[in-house]
Design an enzyme around this catalytic site. Structure first.
Site, PDB file in Angstrom:
ATOM      1  N   HIS A 178      -0.038  -4.586   5.936  1.00 62.38           N
ATOM      2  CA  HIS A 178       1.005  -5.158   4.842  1.00 62.38           C
ATOM      3  C   HIS A 178       0.694  -3.969   3.962  1.00 62.38           C
ATOM      4  O   HIS A 178      -0.138  -3.594   4.008  1.00 62.38           O
ATOM      5  CB  HIS A 178       0.609  -6.111   4.668  1.00 62.38           C
ATOM      6  CG  HIS A 178       2.191  -6.419   3.628  1.00 62.38           C
ATOM      7  ND1 HIS A 178       3.398  -6.331   4.293  1.00 62.38           N
ATOM      8  CD2 HIS A 178       1.788  -7.280   2.432  1.00 62.38           C
ATOM      9  CE1 HIS A 178       4.101  -7.383   2.823  1.00 62.38           C
ATOM     10  NE2 HIS A 178       3.402  -7.904   1.554  1.00 62.38           N
ATOM     11  N   CYS A 201       7.601  -3.218   4.268  1.00 57.28           N
ATOM     12  CA  CYS A 201       6.729  -3.069   3.266  1.00 57.28           C
ATOM     13  C   CYS A 201       6.317  -1.992   2.687  1.00 57.28           C
ATOM     14  O   CYS A 201       6.020  -1.654   1.470  1.00 57.28           O
ATOM     15  CB  CYS A 201       5.597  -4.033   3.883  1.00 57.28           C
ATOM     16  SG  CYS A 201       4.283  -3.152   4.965  1.00 57.28           S
ATOM     17  N   ASN A 248       3.984  -8.706  -4.686  1.00 60.03           N
ATOM     18  CA  ASN A 248       4.285  -7.957  -3.599  1.00 60.03           C
ATOM     19  C   ASN A 248       5.742  -8.272  -3.037  1.00 60.03           C
ATOM     20  O   ASN A 248       6.513  -8.028  -3.786  1.00 60.03           O
ATOM     21  CB  ASN A 248       4.146  -9.869  -2.767  1.00 60.03           C
ATOM     22  CG  ASN A 248       3.661  -9.700  -1.223  1.00 60.03           C
ATOM     23  OD1 ASN A 248       4.042  -8.726  -0.501  1.00 60.03           O
ATOM     24  ND2 ASN A 248       3.235 -10.412  -0.905  1.00 60.03           N
TER      25      ASN A 248
END
Length: 340
Positions: free
Chosen positions: A288, A149, A308
């Site tokens: 994240h 991520c 995202n």
């Protein structure tokens, strides 16, 4: 408002349906699980030990959704339900999907930046980088089971900043960062850090190539040697700081400078369907990394528009909304800005 109302009414209908058929009924839960398996193309063999374990995880997720939605009474509240992660335990979700590992002593990194973080011009009431005069946002990507991520959020920010400046939108290679920053404070698909990555790009003057030239392979690979001409976008400047108690200034920064790369606590996102996150999202752990690409302050609950990297079949077509104020999900803890 119409979208939130529809989502809320849909979830109320689902809850009523569960109440009628009874969550305690193994047959009805298994029917829901079979629908889930078919929708997300899972390969579980019915009757196997893995199938039974995933079914058990799924049933527990239904109970968790009910608890999470107890505070959802307004059309703008976040709604939680079945997602493509509903067959994972919370521990599996954390280990397999949340791949962020903050570097040591980031708080001691002092940056000399030309990016103005004080006296920012006041932004408009709402702002969305997806609605610019020319394309500056690439399609939502999917990191799959690679904990990359941090690489996705940095490359996406570089893509947009370059497009804002040059009106050319590249789809850049996150795999290049995943492979080539191992040992530089990052560990490939096992995790990495947005601050260390920005610093590495700045110090080495490395330019990221295109996704087509260096494709994503869902695992850590060997760093490819590229021609100098293959490099497309690099960092000319960057900054890192916390915006706790200054989240409206974060919004102004998005409007005046461009997208922000942020580290968050995304544990509760396993079950997110839509709406504005206002509860159940704490700041216990940076696990994240995502990208803030806009905001909306026109309604009763102001919120960030967050991109995202879990694919378009999650959340609001790959996006989510997080309330501005209160440091929900730790969204103001670690904020990286870049110039290209």
């Amino acid at each position: 408002m119409g979208t939130y109302s529809s989502l809320w009414l849909y979830y109320v209908t689902v809850i009523i349906t569960f109440s009628v058929i009874g969550l305690s009924s193994p047959a009805s839960v298994e029917e829901l699980f079979e629908d889930f398996v078919h929708k997300y193309k899972k390969s579980y063999v019915r009757g196997s030990s893995e199938y039974r374990q995933r079914l058990s995880n799924f049933e527990k997720s239904l109970q968790r959704h009910k608890t999470l939605n107890q505070l959802s009474s307004h059309p703008q509240d976040a709604i939680y339900g079945v997602t493509k992660f509903s067959d994972l335990t919370p521990e599996e979700f954390y280990e397999q999907i949340l791949g962020y590992s903050q570097g040591v002593n980031n708080s001691q990194i002092h940056l000399k930046s030309s990016i103005l973080l004080v006296s920012l011009p006041k932004g408009p009431k709402s702002f969305d980088l997806r609605k610019q005069k020319w394309p500056v946002i690439t399609p939502v990507k999917d990191q799959k089971k690679c904990g990359g991520c941090w690489a996705f959020s940095i490359t996406e920010t570089l893509e947009t900043q370059y497009a804002l400046k040059h009106k050319v939108l590249y789809t850049l290679s996150e795999q290049q960062l995943i492979d080539c920053t191992v040992g530089e404070g990052n560990d490939g698909c096992k995790g990495g850090d947005i601050v260390r990555t920005a610093r590495w790009l700045n110090n080495t003057k490395t330019k990221i190539t295109t996704e087509k030239k260096y494709p994503f392979i869902d695992k850590t690979g060997s760093c490819h040697k590229l021609k100098k001409s293959d490099g497309k976008v690099g960092i000319t400047d960057y900054s890192y700081q916390s915006f706790i108690n200054e989240e409206f200034q974060m919004a102004d920064l998005v409007a005046s400078h461009g997208p922000l790369t942020v580290a968050v606590d995304a544990v509760s996102w396993q079950d997110y369907l839509g709406g504005i996150i206002q509860h159940h999202c704490y700041a216990h752990d940076d696990n994240h990394a995502v990208q803030i690409i806009g905001y909306d302050k026109t309604g009763p609950v102001p919120y960030f528009i967050v991109r995202n990297s879990w694919g378009k079949n999650w959340g609001l077509n790959g996006y989510l909304h997080v309330k501005i104020g209160g440091n929900l999900c730790g969204i103001a803890n670690s904020v990286v800005t870049v110039s290209v």
